[in-house]
Scaffold this active site. Sequence first.
Site, mmCIF file in Angstrom:
data_model
loop_
_atom_site.group_PDB
_atom_site.id
_atom_site.type_symbol
_atom_site.label_atom_id
_atom_site.label_comp_id
_atom_site.label_asym_id
_atom_site.label_seq_id
_atom_site.Cartn_x
_atom_site.Cartn_y
_atom_site.Cartn_z
ATOM 1 N N CYS A 92 0.728 -1.065 0.162
ATOM 2 C CA CYS A 92 0.012 0.166 -0.352
ATOM 3 C C CYS A 92 0.740 1.025 0.151
ATOM 4 C CB CYS A 92 -0.328 0.190 1.528
ATOM 5 S SG CYS A 92 -1.814 1.664 1.280
ATOM 6 N N CYS A 204 -0.794 3.353 -6.632
ATOM 7 C CA CYS A 204 -1.318 2.918 -6.190
ATOM 8 C C CYS A 204 -1.539 1.827 -6.121
ATOM 9 C CB CYS A 204 -2.392 3.318 -6.625
ATOM 10 S SG CYS A 204 -4.036 3.163 -5.425
#
Length: 238
Positions: A92, A204
């Site tokens: 992440c 992302c």
Amino acid sequence: MAEPLGPESRPVVGILGGMGPEATVDLMRRVIAATPAQDDADHIRMLVDNNPAVPSRIAALIEGTGPSPLPELVRMARGLAAGGATMLAMPCNTAHYYAGGIVEAVPLPFLNMIALTVERVAAMVPAGTQVGLLASTAVFKIGLYEQAFADHGLPILAPERQDEVMALIRAVKTGDTGAARRGALAAIAERLVQGGAGIILVACTELSIMADAIAGTVPVLDAMDVLAEEIVVQAKGR
């Protein structure tokens, strides 16, 4: 011929996951694909805490309405360490805002996806190249990549319509990765190229799931690939 390492001697990668769950599985898949293996025993052991209850990074960093994810991330890291992890990785980008707190709390090597990715980009393109950054609004707000790229003389180019990027991120979290979403991501990347980007960086892990939809005249790098490849290097020594 060297004897194979026993289970107690092999590196174990602890993955702080669940942000989101599909991105966590995607990292595991990429690690498996990048690992040179002739048999099951050649693959890398991964301990995964696929925890979707990690407090929202968006609520904490953008909206200011939610609790910090750090205590839960530290709890996860400690659990992975207790389970035998010898290094940590976190699929992440936004959660890397809390990397320093994790490292301070848990004395294991942390494979920092942000630092690794910036170094890779800097090795690929000359100083002055604009980096077209596909990332969450939180990543832009906290400058997660900005200063690191600035240290290499690499300016960031953001999408003109960041709300479109966030809509795609939210769609992936619901499982919507169909042709329409993939086409929208490709179009956003193409507009970055038209705006002067000399490289596209997918930063992302939700967008990573659709990153193969991006094609163009400039290099495309996915931070998730960088992390997966570094896991293989660290765990297999190659």
